[in-house]
Scaffold this motif. Structure first.
Motif, PDB file in Angstrom:
ATOM      1  N   PHE A 149       0.831  -1.202   0.000  1.00  0.00           N
ATOM      2  CA  PHE A 149       0.000   0.000   0.000  1.00  0.00           C
ATOM      3  C   PHE A 149       0.865   1.251   0.000  1.00  0.00           C
ATOM      4  CE2 PHE A 149      -2.314   3.278   2.410  1.00  0.00           C
ATOM      5  CZ  PHE A 149      -3.392   3.483   1.543  1.00  0.00           C
ATOM      6  N   LEU A 150       1.938   1.229   0.820  1.00  0.00           N
ATOM      7  CA  LEU A 150       2.837   2.390   0.896  1.00  0.00           C
ATOM      8  C   LEU A 150       3.578   2.601  -0.436  1.00  0.00           C
ATOM      9  CD1 LEU A 150       4.045   4.598   2.663  1.00  0.00           C
ATOM     10  CD2 LEU A 150       5.806   2.948   3.393  1.00  0.00           C
ATOM     11  N   LEU A 151       3.952   1.498  -1.082  1.00  0.00           N
ATOM     12  CA  LEU A 151       4.639   1.607  -2.377  1.00  0.00           C
ATOM     13  C   LEU A 151       3.748   2.238  -3.430  1.00  0.00           C
ATOM     14  CD1 LEU A 151       7.074   0.989  -4.193  1.00  0.00           C
ATOM     15  CD2 LEU A 151       6.126  -1.296  -4.567  1.00  0.00           C
ATOM     16  N   ILE A 152       2.450   1.837  -3.406  1.00  0.00           N
ATOM     17  CA  ILE A 152       1.490   2.408  -4.376  1.00  0.00           C
ATOM     18  C   ILE A 152       1.337   3.898  -4.137  1.00  0.00           C
ATOM     19  CG2 ILE A 152      -0.927   2.397  -5.084  1.00  0.00           C
ATOM     20  CD1 ILE A 152      -0.925  -0.627  -4.511  1.00  0.00           C
ATOM     21  N   LEU A 153       1.311   4.308  -2.877  1.00  0.00           N
ATOM     22  CA  LEU A 153       1.173   5.738  -2.565  1.00  0.00           C
ATOM     23  C   LEU A 153       2.390   6.535  -3.067  1.00  0.00           C
ATOM     24  CD1 LEU A 153      -0.325   5.720   1.056  1.00  0.00           C
ATOM     25  CD2 LEU A 153      -1.487   6.314  -1.082  1.00  0.00           C
ATOM     26  N   ILE A 154       3.576   5.940  -2.900  1.00  0.00           N
ATOM     27  CA  ILE A 154       4.793   6.628  -3.365  1.00  0.00           C
ATOM     28  C   ILE A 154       4.780   6.787  -4.878  1.00  0.00           C
ATOM     29  CG2 ILE A 154       7.305   6.400  -3.581  1.00  0.00           C
ATOM     30  CD1 ILE A 154       7.282   5.032  -0.830  1.00  0.00           C
ATOM     31  N   ILE A 155       4.343   5.737  -5.584  1.00  0.00           N
ATOM     32  CA  ILE A 155       4.282   5.795  -7.056  1.00  0.00           C
ATOM     33  C   ILE A 155       3.324   6.880  -7.499  1.00  0.00           C
ATOM     34  CG2 ILE A 155       3.587   4.533  -9.128  1.00  0.00           C
ATOM     35  CD1 ILE A 155       4.630   1.988  -7.764  1.00  0.00           C
ATOM     36  N   ILE A 156       2.151   6.939  -6.831  1.00  0.00           N
ATOM     37  CA  ILE A 156       1.146   7.958  -7.184  1.00  0.00           C
ATOM     38  C   ILE A 156       1.694   9.354  -6.917  1.00  0.00           C
ATOM     39  CG2 ILE A 156      -1.131   8.891  -6.583  1.00  0.00           C
ATOM     40  CD1 ILE A 156      -2.006   6.005  -6.004  1.00  0.00           C
ATOM     41  N   ALA A 157       2.403   9.502  -5.794  1.00  0.00           N
ATOM     42  CA  ALA A 157       2.964  10.816  -5.450  1.00  0.00           C
ATOM     43  C   ALA A 157       3.995  11.260  -6.476  1.00  0.00           C
ATOM     44  CB  ALA A 157       3.577  10.739  -4.051  1.00  0.00           C
ATOM     45  N   LEU A 158       4.849  10.322  -6.894  1.00  0.00           N
ATOM     46  CA  LEU A 158       5.862  10.661  -7.897  1.00  0.00           C
ATOM     47  C   LEU A 158       5.227  11.029  -9.233  1.00  0.00           C
ATOM     48  CD1 LEU A 158       8.581   7.952  -7.127  1.00  0.00           C
ATOM     49  CD2 LEU A 158       8.682  10.402  -6.635  1.00  0.00           C
ATOM     50  N   GLN A 159       4.198  10.310  -9.615  1.00  0.00           N
ATOM     51  CA  GLN A 159       3.496  10.636 -10.864  1.00  0.00           C
ATOM     52  C   GLN A 159       2.883  12.027 -10.786  1.00  0.00           C
ATOM     53  OE1 GLN A 159       3.234   9.067 -13.731  1.00  0.00           O
ATOM     54  NE2 GLN A 159       4.446   7.278 -13.132  1.00  0.00           N
ATOM     55  N   SER A 160       2.363  12.382  -9.629  1.00  0.00           N
ATOM     56  CA  SER A 160       1.768  13.716  -9.467  1.00  0.00           C
ATOM     57  C   SER A 160       2.827  14.806  -9.591  1.00  0.00           C
ATOM     58  CB  SER A 160       1.078  13.810  -8.086  1.00  0.00           C
ATOM     59  OG  SER A 160       0.055  12.845  -7.977  1.00  0.00           O
ATOM     60  N   VAL A 161       3.986  14.544  -8.987  1.00  0.00           N
ATOM     61  CA  VAL A 161       5.080  15.517  -9.088  1.00  0.00           C
ATOM     62  C   VAL A 161       5.489  15.704 -10.540  1.00  0.00           C
ATOM     63  CG1 VAL A 161       7.503  15.926  -8.520  1.00  0.00           C
ATOM     64  CG2 VAL A 161       5.933  15.116  -6.744  1.00  0.00           C
ATOM     65  N   TYR A 162       5.584  14.611 -11.280  1.00  0.00           N
ATOM     66  CA  TYR A 162       6.002  14.673 -12.690  1.00  0.00           C
ATOM     67  C   TYR A 162       5.042  15.509 -13.519  1.00  0.00           C
ATOM     68  CZ  TYR A 162       7.150  13.104 -17.388  1.00  0.00           C
ATOM     69  OH  TYR A 162       7.479  13.055 -18.715  1.00  0.00           O
ATOM     70  N   PHE A 163       3.737  15.357 -13.263  1.00  0.00           N
ATOM     71  CA  PHE A 163       2.734  16.050 -14.096  1.00  0.00           C
ATOM     72  C   PHE A 163       2.481  17.489 -13.673  1.00  0.00           C
ATOM     73  CE2 PHE A 163       1.468  11.652 -15.179  1.00  0.00           C
ATOM     74  CZ  PHE A 163       1.493  11.768 -16.551  1.00  0.00           C
TER      75      PHE A 163
END
Length: 292
Positions: free
Chosen positions: A21-35
């Motif tokens: 669950f924590l890994l999925i949150l980190i991936i989502i956060a990084l994608q948000s930063v990129y966009f």
């Protein structure tokens, strides 16, 4: 028949599920930063006035450097222009040949006007090189006198003394030649059995300026030249060429390479096109070569 779909491969502990669950949150956060983070580069503003000023300074420095590297022209007597000297001054071969033919007849050029009449150089070239003409004092100080005949003229070949038999004392009578240089001339002459081949070899005596050489050749000339067997430039080997002054093995190979490209030399002056050739020594090197 019943199948048991239960397997341990897809069972996760509580801590493992929390990690996923924590890994999925980190991936989502990084994608948000990129966009959403602005990655655009800031606009660079160039001060055109400062750039133009800087470019002008560079151009000025480049022009100064080019001027420093340009060959310097020193005052010289136009009567002693050689093939090489004429080439560096911008004279054409036919213009140099006219001057040499005029001099070989025992004639002397005594003015800028006469120089142009003999050589037929263009007005633009004459304007460029004539400020460097330096005629001897007997020309510049000559004052016409209808009641007298001026007799201080350049000596003819017959009147000059033989450079190959001149003594140190005789040489010291020349302006610019003292005990030191008179000995150097004789030492250089004695390096060769038979002495000088031609006057131009005085250029190889270290320290003699063109003006001093001109003074010497007004009183002395080679009347008994050293006899040599000239080398055929179109059949010469590397080992033969390196026996000539100012030619080493690298230059000899370049001479043969240029000969191959040209399918033989038509003129000794074509040597100036050889890579690394010492153009200022061509008149000396030509003494040892022929095309026959």
């Amino acid at each position: 028949m019943a199948f048991n779909f239960k397997t341990s491969h897809f069972k996760f502990s509580k801590s493992q599920r929390y990690g996923i669950f924590l890994l999925i949150l980190i991936i989502i956060a990084l994608q948000s930063v990129y966009f959403y983070v602005d990655n655009s580069q800031p606009e660079i503003r160039i001060n055109q006035e400062e750039l133009a000023k800087f470019q002008k300074e560079i151009d000025s420095l480049r022009a100064d450097e080019i001027e420093k590297r340009a060959p310097k022209i020193y005052p010289f007597n136009p009567n002693y222009i050689t093939d090489y000297k004429g080439y560096t001054l911008g004279m054409r071969n036919e213009e140099i040949d006219r001057l040499l033919a005029f001099r070989n007849q025992g004639n002397w050029i005594n003015s800028v006007k006469q120089f142009q009449e003999v050589t037929k150089v263009s007005d633009s070239l004459l304007h460029q090189i004539s400020p460097y003409f330096k005629f001897p004092e007997w020309v510049t100080n000559l004052k016409p006198n209808k009641n007298s005949t001026y007799t201080n003229k350049p000596k003819t070949f017959a009147q000059k003394r033989d450079l190959n038999t001149a003594t140190a004392k005789q040489l010291q009578q020349i302006n610019g030649i003292g005990d030191y240089y008179s000995k150097k001339i004789i030492q250089f002459r004695n390096k060769f059995i038979g002495g000088f081949i031609a006057d131009v070899q005085l250029q190889d005596v270290n320290g003699l300026t063109p003006e001093v050489i001109a003074n010497i050749t007004q009183e002395f000339t080679v009347k008994t030249p050293r006899q040599i067997q000239k080398i055929n430039l179109n059949t010469a080997t590397v080992d033969q060429l390196v026996t000539i002054q100012h030619i080493d093995y690298n230059l000899a190979h370049n001479i043969l390479e240029e000969r191959h490209l040209r399918e033989g030399y038509k003129s000794l002056d074509e040597l100036t096109k050889v890579k690394g050739f010492p153009i200022n020594k061509i008149e000396i090197i030509k003494l040892y070569l022929s095309l026959d």
